[in-house]
Design an enzyme around this catalytic site. Sequence first.
Site, PDB file in Angstrom:
ATOM      1  N   PHE A  80      58.463  41.853  32.829  1.00 16.14           N
ATOM      2  CA  PHE A  80      56.920  41.700  32.322  1.00 16.14           C
ATOM      3  C   PHE A  80      56.603  40.191  31.782  1.00 16.14           C
ATOM      4  CE2 PHE A  80      58.453  45.837  30.861  1.00 16.14           C
ATOM      5  CZ  PHE A  80      57.498  46.534  31.124  1.00 16.14           C
ATOM      6  N   SER A 124      49.648  44.017  39.351  1.00 17.75           N
ATOM      7  CA  SER A 124      48.439  44.279  38.664  1.00 17.75           C
ATOM      8  C   SER A 124      47.462  44.813  39.820  1.00 17.75           C
ATOM      9  CB  SER A 124      47.787  43.210  37.946  1.00 17.75           C
ATOM     10  OG  SER A 124      46.379  43.218  37.844  1.00 17.75           O
ATOM     11  N   TYR A 148      45.584  33.574  38.082  1.00 20.41           N
ATOM     12  CA  TYR A 148      46.477  34.794  37.379  1.00 20.41           C
ATOM     13  C   TYR A 148      46.853  35.758  38.398  1.00 20.41           C
ATOM     14  CZ  TYR A 148      47.237  39.172  35.547  1.00 20.41           C
ATOM     15  OH  TYR A 148      47.654  40.611  35.296  1.00 20.41           O
ATOM     16  N   LYS A 152      50.147  36.822  40.860  1.00 21.10           N
ATOM     17  CA  LYS A 152      50.848  38.218  41.196  1.00 21.10           C
ATOM     18  C   LYS A 152      50.888  38.573  42.552  1.00 21.10           C
ATOM     19  CE  LYS A 152      50.932  39.638  36.971  1.00 21.10           C
ATOM     20  NZ  LYS A 152      52.261  39.410  36.089  1.00 21.10           N
ATOM     21  N   TYR A 176      49.326  47.711  37.947  1.00 19.78           N
ATOM     22  CA  TYR A 176      48.867  48.418  36.940  1.00 19.78           C
ATOM     23  C   TYR A 176      47.415  48.422  36.747  1.00 19.78           C
ATOM     24  CZ  TYR A 176      53.154  46.596  34.713  1.00 19.78           C
ATOM     25  OH  TYR A 176      54.296  46.260  34.284  1.00 19.78           O
ATOM     26  N   GLY A 294      33.470  36.846  38.132  1.00 17.39           N
ATOM     27  CA  GLY A 294      34.416  37.338  38.609  1.00 17.39           C
ATOM     28  C   GLY A 294      34.692  38.765  38.279  1.00 17.39           C
TER      29      GLY A 294
HETATM   30  C1  UD1 Z   1      41.048  41.957  33.546  1.00 17.26           C
HETATM   31  C2  UD1 Z   1      41.328  41.041  34.477  1.00 17.26           C
HETATM   32  C3  UD1 Z   1      42.491  41.438  35.165  1.00 17.26           C
HETATM   33  C4  UD1 Z   1      43.607  41.644  34.566  1.00 17.26           C
HETATM   34  C5  UD1 Z   1      43.406  42.484  33.194  1.00 17.26           C
HETATM   35  C6  UD1 Z   1      44.499  42.828  32.579  1.00 17.26           C
HETATM   36  C7  UD1 Z   1      39.152  39.918  34.659  1.00 17.26           C
HETATM   37  C8  UD1 Z   1      37.943  39.344  35.697  1.00 17.26           C
HETATM   38  N1  UD1 Z   1      39.965  40.587  35.475  1.00 17.26           N
HETATM   39  O1  UD1 Z   1      40.690  43.070  33.934  1.00 17.26           O
HETATM   40  O2  UD1 Z   1      42.714  40.608  36.367  1.00 17.26           O
HETATM   41  O3  UD1 Z   1      44.632  42.037  35.325  1.00 17.26           O
HETATM   42  O4  UD1 Z   1      42.139  42.204  32.658  1.00 17.26           O
HETATM   43  O5  UD1 Z   1      44.426  43.566  31.568  1.00 17.26           O
HETATM   44  O6  UD1 Z   1      39.183  39.229  33.377  1.00 17.26           O
HETATM   45  N2  UD1 Z   1      33.751  44.240  29.394  1.00 17.26           N
HETATM   46  C9  UD1 Z   1      32.813  44.119  28.756  1.00 17.26           C
HETATM   47  N3  UD1 Z   1      32.768  43.393  27.327  1.00 17.26           N
HETATM   48  C10 UD1 Z   1      34.156  42.704  27.044  1.00 17.26           C
HETATM   49  C11 UD1 Z   1      35.115  42.913  27.676  1.00 17.26           C
HETATM   50  C12 UD1 Z   1      34.998  43.608  28.802  1.00 17.26           C
HETATM   51  O7  UD1 Z   1      31.739  44.650  28.761  1.00 17.26           O
HETATM   52  O8  UD1 Z   1      34.081  42.038  26.065  1.00 17.26           O
HETATM   53  C13 UD1 Z   1      33.828  44.996  30.366  1.00 17.26           C
HETATM   54  C14 UD1 Z   1      34.297  44.194  31.774  1.00 17.26           C
HETATM   55  O9  UD1 Z   1      33.190  43.590  32.410  1.00 17.26           O
HETATM   56  C15 UD1 Z   1      34.790  45.336  32.705  1.00 17.26           C
HETATM   57  C16 UD1 Z   1      35.746  46.284  31.620  1.00 17.26           C
HETATM   58  O10 UD1 Z   1      34.868  46.147  30.274  1.00 17.26           O
HETATM   59  O11 UD1 Z   1      33.654  46.144  33.330  1.00 17.26           O
HETATM   60  C17 UD1 Z   1      36.791  45.896  31.544  1.00 17.26           C
HETATM   61  O12 UD1 Z   1      37.142  44.822  31.415  1.00 17.26           O
HETATM   62  P1  UD1 Z   1      38.549  44.118  30.931  1.00 17.26           P
HETATM   63  O13 UD1 Z   1      39.146  45.165  29.951  1.00 17.26           O
HETATM   64  O14 UD1 Z   1      38.477  42.696  30.704  1.00 17.26           O
HETATM   65  O15 UD1 Z   1      39.431  44.260  32.348  1.00 17.26           O
HETATM   66  P2  UD1 Z   1      39.281  43.901  33.921  1.00 17.26           P
HETATM   67  O16 UD1 Z   1      38.142  43.253  33.902  1.00 17.26           O
HETATM   68  O17 UD1 Z   1      39.193  45.363  34.334  1.00 17.26           O
END
Ligand code: UD1
Length: 339
Positions: A80, A124, A148, A152, A176, A294
């Site tokens: 991990f 991931s 990052y 992977k 994941y 992104g």
């Molecule tokens: C993110 C990473 C991904 C990584 C994973 C690890 C990015 C672009 N991607 O995934 O590469 O493997 O975390 O756990 O960072 N959101 C909000 N407000 C916030 C935070 C998030 O609206 O404060 C939204 C995001 O836009 C997204 C969703 O919540 O639509 C999930 O976000 P997040 O938990 O950061 O995960 P990922 O972006 O899917």
Amino acid sequence: MRVLVSGGAGYIGSHTVIRLIDAGHDVVIVDDFSNSKPTVIGRLEGITGVHLPVHSFDLTDVDKTEHLFAHESIDAVIHFAGFKAVGESVSKPLDYYQNNLDSTFSLMRAMDRHDVRTLVFSSSATVYGAEPQLPMTEDLPTSATNPYGWTKVMIEQILTDIAASDDRWRIAALRYFNPVGAHASGEIGEDPSGIPNNLMPFVAQVAVGRREKLSVFGDDYDTPDGTGVRDYIHVDDLAAGHVAALDRIAKDSSPISIWNLGTGQGVSVLEVIKAFEKASGKPVPYEIAPRRVGDIAASYADPSRANSELNWYATKTIDDMCEDTWRWQSGNPNGYPDA
Ligand code: UD1
């Protein structure tokens, strides 16, 4: 089996340690505690009732890694350990490539030298890149949008080549989706340092009063309510997936296997907020903010390969995930204590 868990003090690692012990395995942890607290170990020992040997060093140290394998009996490794913050990886690419690749090289060399060739690697869904086909199946092409994610992709490639070079290897790469939730005891959970990057820990900190409000990154995506859709998976289901993968590869004849670990269900940001308010009984104030650079509109797994080959299924709902996150967050509003 006696399983070395690298990053065993981290969020997913710690939950997997509990599942491994429940399944009858012995565990040895290696963690440098650069992004975790030593106090998690005492909690793990309290939950499992077993003493956990812990080696506290950075796996990029080749000599220490060699020494570990020379002095501990190890049958398999779950790897991990690694840097995992997407934004930080963009500003510090060299740190990410060096840390995540060197630690894997050091580990693989020591494993090879000591005839330990059973490995489960933390990959991931980020390897499906910027414009994935949905639902995501394991045979889609891989790419990344940040350093990052590239670590992977690269490590998966390296493991594939190692497996092809010697058919004694038994390697699983687990992709994941979005791990959330916490152990049912409320003693173990996600404890990000600083401002959380990910949605669920941010929502939890707003609900507990540590932060004022959530920014919802975009409400104009091509999704049912306009907010981002993700496949949230309970960390305990994810942990069970590691044990299932380990048991399978230990018996299997294929040198490398890749499995998605997700529920197959997409849930939007607004649905997460609503589920969390229901689970916690607290309001989660939010504002709509610009899209995060992104981000993709939607991501969810086709988990059917893991379902059929591992006989593993995600069992927990988004309500379960929010309830368990809330139990952890409300019981530990500032995360793990320092000592
Ligand atoms: C993110 C990473 C991904 C990584 C994973 C690890 C990015 C672009 N991607 O995934 O590469 O493997 O975390 O756990 O960072 N959101 C909000 N407000 C916030 C935070 C998030 O609206 O404060 C939204 C995001 O836009 C997204 C969703 O919540 O639509 C999930 O976000 P997040 O938990 O950061 O995960 P990922 O972006 O899917």
